[in-house]
Scaffold this motif. Structure first.
Motif, PDB file in Angstrom:
ATOM      1  N   LEU A  21       0.995  -1.417   0.059  1.00  8.50           N
ATOM      2  CA  LEU A  21      -0.019   0.162  -0.212  1.00  8.50           C
ATOM      3  C   LEU A  21       0.968   1.210   0.025  1.00  8.50           C
ATOM      4  N   THR A  22       1.882   1.387   0.716  1.00  7.63           N
ATOM      5  CA  THR A  22       2.705   2.329   0.859  1.00  7.63           C
ATOM      6  C   THR A  22       3.311   2.456  -0.399  1.00  7.63           C
ATOM      7  N   LEU A  23       4.103   1.368  -1.152  1.00  5.79           N
ATOM      8  CA  LEU A  23       4.585   1.412  -2.387  1.00  5.79           C
ATOM      9  C   LEU A  23       3.794   2.389  -3.235  1.00  5.79           C
ATOM     10  N   LEU A  24       2.366   2.084  -3.529  1.00  7.31           N
ATOM     11  CA  LEU A  24       1.485   2.493  -4.464  1.00  7.31           C
ATOM     12  C   LEU A  24       1.523   4.215  -4.347  1.00  7.31           C
ATOM     13  N   THR A  25       2.020   4.691  -3.164  1.00  4.94           N
ATOM     14  CA  THR A  25       1.709   5.998  -3.068  1.00  4.94           C
ATOM     15  C   THR A  25       3.145   6.727  -3.624  1.00  4.94           C
ATOM     16  N   ILE A  26       4.228   6.034  -4.267  1.00  6.50           N
ATOM     17  CA  ILE A  26       5.076   6.682  -4.929  1.00  6.50           C
ATOM     18  C   ILE A  26       5.004   6.868  -6.304  1.00  6.50           C
ATOM     19  N   PHE A  27       3.798   6.538  -6.876  1.00  2.00           N
ATOM     20  CA  PHE A  27       3.368   6.909  -8.462  1.00  2.00           C
ATOM     21  C   PHE A  27       3.711   8.501  -8.588  1.00  2.00           C
ATOM     22  N   GLY A  28       2.974   9.161  -7.690  1.00  2.06           N
ATOM     23  CA  GLY A  28       3.237  10.457  -7.966  1.00  2.06           C
ATOM     24  C   GLY A  28       4.632  11.279  -7.798  1.00  2.06           C
TER      25      GLY A  28
ATOM     26  N   ILE B 196      -2.596   5.665  -6.396  1.00  2.00           N
ATOM     27  CA  ILE B 196      -2.487   6.680  -5.195  1.00  2.00           C
ATOM     28  C   ILE B 196      -4.049   6.566  -4.409  1.00  2.00           C
ATOM     29  N   VAL B 197      -5.008   6.497  -5.397  1.00  2.00           N
ATOM     30  CA  VAL B 197      -6.233   6.694  -4.505  1.00  2.00           C
ATOM     31  C   VAL B 197      -6.765   5.160  -4.046  1.00  2.00           C
ATOM     32  N   ILE B 198      -6.055   4.215  -4.584  1.00  2.00           N
ATOM     33  CA  ILE B 198      -6.632   2.833  -3.898  1.00  2.00           C
ATOM     34  C   ILE B 198      -5.791   2.822  -2.893  1.00  2.00           C
ATOM     35  N   ALA B 199      -4.568   3.171  -2.659  1.00  2.00           N
ATOM     36  CA  ALA B 199      -3.646   2.849  -1.396  1.00  2.00           C
ATOM     37  C   ALA B 199      -4.475   3.736  -0.036  1.00  2.00           C
TER      38      ALA B 199
ATOM     39  N   LEU C  81       7.742  -3.725 -11.632  1.00  2.00           N
ATOM     40  CA  LEU C  81       8.232  -4.229 -10.002  1.00  2.00           C
ATOM     41  C   LEU C  81       7.182  -4.128  -9.157  1.00  2.00           C
ATOM     42  N   ILE C  82       6.331  -3.040  -9.407  1.00  2.00           N
ATOM     43  CA  ILE C  82       5.214  -2.731  -8.532  1.00  2.00           C
ATOM     44  C   ILE C  82       3.809  -3.562  -8.972  1.00  2.00           C
ATOM     45  N   LEU C  83       4.038  -3.769 -10.188  1.00  2.00           N
ATOM     46  CA  LEU C  83       2.931  -4.756 -10.573  1.00  2.00           C
ATOM     47  C   LEU C  83       3.128  -6.174 -10.164  1.00  2.00           C
ATOM     48  N   LEU C  84       4.518  -6.568  -9.908  1.00  2.00           N
ATOM     49  CA  LEU C  84       4.579  -7.890  -9.533  1.00  2.00           C
ATOM     50  C   LEU C  84       4.374  -7.997  -8.205  1.00  2.00           C
ATOM     51  N   ALA C  85       4.612  -7.041  -7.578  1.00  2.00           N
ATOM     52  CA  ALA C  85       4.482  -7.042  -6.027  1.00  2.00           C
ATOM     53  C   ALA C  85       2.824  -7.167  -5.873  1.00  2.00           C
ATOM     54  N   CYS C  86       2.192  -6.040  -6.915  1.00  2.00           N
ATOM     55  CA  CYS C  86       0.688  -6.296  -6.503  1.00  2.00           C
ATOM     56  C   CYS C  86       0.010  -7.728  -6.700  1.00  2.00           C
TER      57      CYS C  86
END
Length: 395
Positions: free
Chosen positions: A5-12, A106-109, A166-171
Motif C-alpha cells: 500500500l505504501t509503495l502505491l503512493t510513490i507513483f506521484g 494513489i487513490v486505492i492506497a 516491479l510494483i505490478l509484480l508486488a501487487c
C-alpha cells in the motif's frame, strides 16, 4: 500488505521527481519553450487527479484489486510511450495518460487503508504514507540526477516503466482484496453523483479538500519551478539540484511523520494549523528572497520550511476527509486526490510566466496558495464548534 500500500503512493513522486532534473535538457532537445515544457508537468498532475476521480468510485463498486492491476499495467505502457515521444506535443499527451494510470494506485492506497484501519491507526497510516512519499521524493531526484549523467530523459522514462513493472509484480503476489463484495456500493453514475453531493455538502470535508488543494498548488509550483530557479538562477548542476531537493524532501518526511503522531495524540485540526503556518512562513520567505535577490541559503531555507508545512498538513487533512466515510472511501479519496493534483497542475505553469531566470512568480504563486489555504481553514475548520459527526444516513 502495508508495504505494498505504501509503495502505491510513490507513483506521484516518481512520476515527477525522477524527471525534474532533466527538464531543462528536455526543453533544449525538443526545442520547446519553458512554459511548454512545464506543461508536461501540468499534464501529469491533471492526469493524476482525474485518474483518482475515476478510479475511486470504480473501486467502491468493483473492489480495489482489479482497477489497481489495470492502472499499474497502463502506467508501464504509457511510461514507455513517453520515452518514445518525438516532440513536445505527443510527450504532453503521453504524460497526461501516464498520470491517469498513476492516479489509480494513489487513490486505492488511501481507500484500502481506510478499509483496513480506523481511529488512531488510520491517522498513523496516513502519516506513514506521507513519509514514504517524502522518501520517494528524496530518492527520485537523486536517481534522476545520477541517471542524467549516464542517459537522457528518454532513458529516465524507461526506468519509470521498469519500476512500474516491479510494483505490478508486488501487487500480483501480495495485494489482496480489501473491500468484500457485500460492502461494495451498487448503482452507476447516478449513485456516484449522489455520493459526490453528500461529500461536498459536508462543511468540514469541503474545507479540508480545499485546504489540501491550495497547499498542493504551492507544492507543485515548487516542483515545477525549483529546478529552473536552483539550476538556472543559482547555477546548480543536476546533481547539486538533486541534493538540495533531497534536503527539502527529508523535511517532508520528518514533518509528515511527526504530523501523523501529533494528530493521533493531540489534535488533527491543531496539527493542520501548524502546517499552514509553516507554509505561509516559507512562501513569504521565498517571495522575499526572489525580490531581494538573497543568496542560495535563503532559498533553501524558505523551500524547506514551506515543504515541511505541506507535509504537516497531509495526515490530518486525509484523516479528516476519509474518517467518517468508510462506505465510500474510494469516492472520498478520489475527490481529495482530484483537488490536490488538479489545483497543483493549474499552478505549475504559472511559475514559468516570468521566464526561466525570474523567481518572483514562484514566490507569488506559493504565497497566494498558502494564504488561500489559511483563509479556508479559518472559514470552514477553525470556526466549526465541534468535530464533524457522521451523517444520519451513515449512522
Amino acid at each position: 500488505m502495508a508495504v505494498v500500500l505504501t509503495l502505491l503512493t510513490i507513483f506521484g513522486p516518481l512520476s515527477m521527481d525522477v524527471y525534474l532534473p532533466v527538464l531543462p535538457a528536455l526543453t533544449t532537445e525538443l526545442r520547446a519553450a519553458t512554459s511548454a515544457a512545464q506543461l508536461t508537468v501540468t499534464a501529469c498532475l491533471l492526469g493524476l487527479g482525474l485518474g483518482q476521480a475515476a478510479a475511486g468510485p470504480l473501486s467502491d463498486r468493483l473492489g480495489r484489486r482489479r482497477p489497481l492491476l489495470a492502472g499499474v499495467l497502463a502506467y508501464i505502457l504509457t511510461s514507455t510511450a513517453c520515452a518514445l515521444s518525438p516532440a513536445i506535443e505527443p510527450l504532453i499527451a503521453a504524460r497526461f495518460v501516464q498520470g491517469l494510470a498513476g492516479g489509480v494506485g494513489i487513490v486505492i492506497a488511501q481507500a484500502a487503508g481506510r478499509d483496513l484501519y480506523s481511529g488512531g491507526k488510520l491517522v498513523r497510516f496516513y502519516g506513514h504514507l506521507t513519509v514514504i512519499a517524502g522518501l520517494a521524493a528524496v530518492i527520485g531526484p537523486v536517481i534522476g540526477g545520477q541517471l542524467a549523467s549516464v542517459t537522457d530523459w528518454r532513458g529516465i522514462f524507461l526506468v519509470l516503466s521498469a519500476i512500474g513493472a516491479l510494483i505490478l509484480l508486488a501487487c500480483l503476489v501480495i495485494f489482496r482484496e480489501t473491500l468484500p463484495a457485500h460492502d461494495r456500493v451498487t448503482g452507476g453514475l447516478t449513485r456516484t453523483g449522489r455520493d459526490f453531493r453528500r461529500l461536498i455538502g459536508d462543511r468540514t470535508f469541503l474545507g479540508v479538500v480545499l485546504i489540501s488543494a491550495f497547499v498542493s498548488a504551492a507544492l507543485f509550483a515548487y516542483l515545477a519551478g525549483a529546478t529552473y530557479v536552483l539550476q538556472g538562477i543559482y547555477g546548480l548542476s543536476p546533481q547539486g539540484y538533486a541534493v538540495a531537493f533531497g534536503l527539502n524532501s527529508l523535511g517532508f518526511m520528518v514533518f509528515g511523520f511527526a504530523a501523523g503522531r501529533l494528530s493521533e495524540r493531540w489534535s488533527e485540526k491543531g496539527t493542520l494549523l501548524i502546517g499552514l503556518v509553516l507554509c505561509l512562513l516559507g512562501a513569504g520567505g521565498l517571495l522575499a528572497t526572489a525580490v531581494l535577490a538573497l543568496p542560495l541559503t535563503a532559498v533553501i531555507l524558505s523551500l524547506f520550511t514551506m515543504v515541511s508545512g505541506v507535509a504537516a498538513t497531509s495526515p490530518p487533512t486525509t484523516s479528516l476527509a476519509l474518517a467518517n466515510y468508510p462506505d465510500i472511501a474510494g469516492t472520498a479519496s478520489s475527490l481529495l486526490g482530484l483537488a490536490r493534483f488538479a489545483c497543483g497542475g493549474l499552478a505549475a505553469p504559472l511559475v514559468g510566466l516570468g521566464g526561466a531566470d525570474n523567481a518572483v512568480p514562484l514566490g507569488l504563486v506559493t504565497l497566494v496558495s498558502a494564504g488561500l489555504a489559511m483563509s479556508t481553514y479559518a472559514m470552514t475548520i477553525r470556526l466549526r464548534p465541534r468535530d464533524r459527526q457522521p451523517s444520519r444516513a451513515h449512522r
